[in-house]
Design a protein around this motif. Structure first.
Motif, PDB file in Angstrom:
ATOM      1  N   THR A 183       8.310  -7.541   8.085  1.00 24.88           N
ATOM      2  CA  THR A 183       9.427  -6.478   8.231  1.00 24.88           C
ATOM      3  C   THR A 183       9.368  -5.563   6.990  1.00 24.88           C
ATOM      4  N   LEU A 184       9.129  -6.346   6.049  1.00 29.78           N
ATOM      5  CA  LEU A 184       8.857  -5.437   4.512  1.00 29.78           C
ATOM      6  C   LEU A 184       7.708  -4.461   4.764  1.00 29.78           C
ATOM      7  N   ILE A 185       6.626  -4.843   5.654  1.00 30.31           N
ATOM      8  CA  ILE A 185       5.501  -3.965   5.579  1.00 30.31           C
ATOM      9  C   ILE A 185       5.832  -2.735   6.689  1.00 30.31           C
ATOM     10  N   LEU A 186       6.545  -2.882   7.691  1.00 29.25           N
ATOM     11  CA  LEU A 186       7.115  -1.807   8.498  1.00 29.25           C
ATOM     12  C   LEU A 186       8.221  -0.915   7.777  1.00 29.25           C
ATOM     13  N   THR A 199      -1.841   4.267   1.845  1.00 32.79           N
ATOM     14  CA  THR A 199      -2.920   3.363   1.544  1.00 32.79           C
ATOM     15  C   THR A 199      -2.631   2.025   1.499  1.00 32.79           C
ATOM     16  N   LEU A 200      -3.438   1.128   1.330  1.00 35.35           N
ATOM     17  CA  LEU A 200      -3.243  -0.305   1.113  1.00 35.35           C
ATOM     18  C   LEU A 200      -2.653  -0.495  -0.137  1.00 35.35           C
ATOM     19  N   GLU A 201      -2.931   0.055  -1.140  1.00 40.77           N
ATOM     20  CA  GLU A 201      -2.203   0.103  -2.316  1.00 40.77           C
ATOM     21  C   GLU A 201      -0.816   0.433  -2.362  1.00 40.77           C
ATOM     22  N   GLU A 202      -0.581   1.640  -1.544  1.00 41.17           N
ATOM     23  CA  GLU A 202       0.977   1.898  -1.536  1.00 41.17           C
ATOM     24  C   GLU A 202       1.634   0.993  -0.745  1.00 41.17           C
ATOM     25  N   VAL A 203       1.110   0.373   0.428  1.00 42.35           N
ATOM     26  CA  VAL A 203       1.841  -0.499   1.161  1.00 42.35           C
ATOM     27  C   VAL A 203       2.350  -1.850   0.229  1.00 42.35           C
ATOM     28  N   ALA A 204       1.195  -2.191  -0.657  1.00 41.37           N
ATOM     29  CA  ALA A 204       1.583  -3.346  -1.469  1.00 41.37           C
ATOM     30  C   ALA A 204       2.410  -2.983  -2.534  1.00 41.37           C
ATOM     31  N   CYS A 205       2.475  -1.755  -3.054  1.00 43.46           N
ATOM     32  CA  CYS A 205       3.334  -1.085  -4.069  1.00 43.46           C
ATOM     33  C   CYS A 205       4.800  -1.344  -3.585  1.00 43.46           C
ATOM     34  N   ARG A 206       4.949  -0.689  -2.491  1.00 42.64           N
ATOM     35  CA  ARG A 206       6.422  -0.890  -1.797  1.00 42.64           C
ATOM     36  C   ARG A 206       6.841  -2.004  -1.456  1.00 42.64           C
ATOM     37  N   ARG A 216      -1.724  -7.865  -2.841  1.00 45.22           N
ATOM     38  CA  ARG A 216      -2.484  -7.036  -2.119  1.00 45.22           C
ATOM     39  C   ARG A 216      -3.237  -7.614  -1.085  1.00 45.22           C
ATOM     40  N   SER A 217      -3.831  -8.781  -1.501  1.00 40.50           N
ATOM     41  CA  SER A 217      -4.497  -9.477  -0.331  1.00 40.50           C
ATOM     42  C   SER A 217      -3.845 -10.046   0.562  1.00 40.50           C
ATOM     43  N   THR A 218      -2.398 -10.273   0.562  1.00 38.34           N
ATOM     44  CA  THR A 218      -1.506 -10.823   1.476  1.00 38.34           C
ATOM     45  C   THR A 218      -1.226  -9.530   2.427  1.00 38.34           C
ATOM     46  N   VAL A 219      -1.058  -8.403   1.766  1.00 37.36           N
ATOM     47  CA  VAL A 219      -0.581  -7.215   2.650  1.00 37.36           C
ATOM     48  C   VAL A 219      -2.039  -6.815   3.241  1.00 37.36           C
ATOM     49  N   HIS A 220      -3.091  -6.906   2.824  1.00 41.01           N
ATOM     50  CA  HIS A 220      -4.364  -6.642   3.640  1.00 41.01           C
ATOM     51  C   HIS A 220      -4.432  -7.457   4.838  1.00 41.01           C
TER      52      HIS A 220
END
Length: 295
Positions: free
Chosen positions: A26-29, A40-47, A52-56
């Motif tokens: 839900t956080l990612i969406l 980018t992956l980094e932007e998703v992790a930051c938001r 980062r590894s979990t987001v990926h």
């Protein structure tokens, strides 16, 4: 400070991470502000403030399940996520496409620009841009008006079959002003006039006293899907000057939403009408009315 004291902040941060996969998804969406966001992956992790590894890892799973799309530019909402936002019948997409043109219409004319859709026999406003003049109009985003009493509504009704219009209303129509169309037969006559004007709809004081309005439908593959209108104080020449702008804006939104419709098939001629074809003489003919009245 003991070693255990040093470990407390890290342990606290760990405990603050969402425990369930559903919460993390839900956080990612939610990181994607709208349907067109690209991150980018980094932007998703930051938001999301997730590792980062979990987001990926979660993004990879969401890509496989079509919740997220991954391309060279980064990540964006996938088919399933976009389908969830289409529960509004695509209104978000229509509003996004129309917004810059509504703003341009307002800035060019100083009038109030509306975006509306048909819901039963009512016209529902999706957007309204108008500065100080907007306060003089009763319309509001999310508000309703009988479609037969507004230019934007009549432009949409003109795209229906007469039988469909009959199904929407009783023989007698409620009036908003003394100029509102108040019977079904008169409405059908007005809709025929709109069709003969290539879809341009007008109203003078039918929805709000002292206000004039011109509207045109935004068309999709199966007919009108929304409409754009410009409203302002009733004065001579107002509708003649603004009608070509409204027609062009509605056509441009149609092209933005359905670019394939502006490409003529082999052996056929395109049905689009260039804005410059609306000469003053053509407008006089299109706006020809009985006894000086719109209806």
């Amino acid at each position: 400070m003991s070693e255990s004291d040093h470990a407390k902040p890290a342990e606290s941060a760990k405990r603050e991470l969402p425990a369930s996969m559903v919460e993390r998804m839900t956080l990612i969406l939610d990181a994607f502000d709208d349907r067109s966001s690209r991150l980018t992956l980094e932007e998703v992790a930051c938001r999301t403030r997730l590792p980062r590894s979990t987001v990926h890892r979660i993004l990879d799973q969401m890509v496989r399940l079509d919740w997220i799309d991954h391309a060279s530019f980064g990540y964006c909402l996938g088919r399933r996520a976009k389908a969830m936002t289409e529960g509004d019948n695509g209104h978000i997409r229509i509003r996004e496409a129309a917004a810059p043109l509504l703003y341009e219409l307002h800035m060019t004319t100083g009038m109030v620009a509306h975006l509306a859709v048909l819901d039963g026999g009512d016209c529902v406003y999706l957007d309204k841009i108008g500065g100080q003049l907007a306060a003089a109009l009763p319309s509001r985003v999310g508000g309703r008006v009988p479609a037969y009493a507004s230019a934007c509504g009549k432009a949409l009704l003109a795209g229906l079959e007469p039988e469909q219009v009959d199904d929407l209303y009783d023989e007698r129509l409620a009036r908003r002003t003394d100029r509102t169309i108040h019977d079904l037969s008169t409405l059908h006559l007005e809709l025929n006039r709109i069709r003969s004007r290539r879809g341009l709809a007008f109203e003078t004081g039918e929805s709000a006293v002292g206000m004039a309005c011109v509207g045109a439908a935004i068309r999709g593959p199966e007919g009108p899907i929304a409409s754009i209108s410009l409203c302002g104080p009733t004065r001579a020449g107002l509708l003649e000057r603004t009608a070509p702008l409204v027609a062009a804006a509605a056509r441009d939104v149609s092209r933005a939403l359905y670019p394939e419709l502006s490409v003529p098939r082999r052996g056929t001629r395109t049905a689009r009408v260039p804005a410059e074809s609306w000469s003053s003489h053509a407008m006089e003919r299109l706006l020809a009315t009985q006894s000086g009245e719109w209806i």
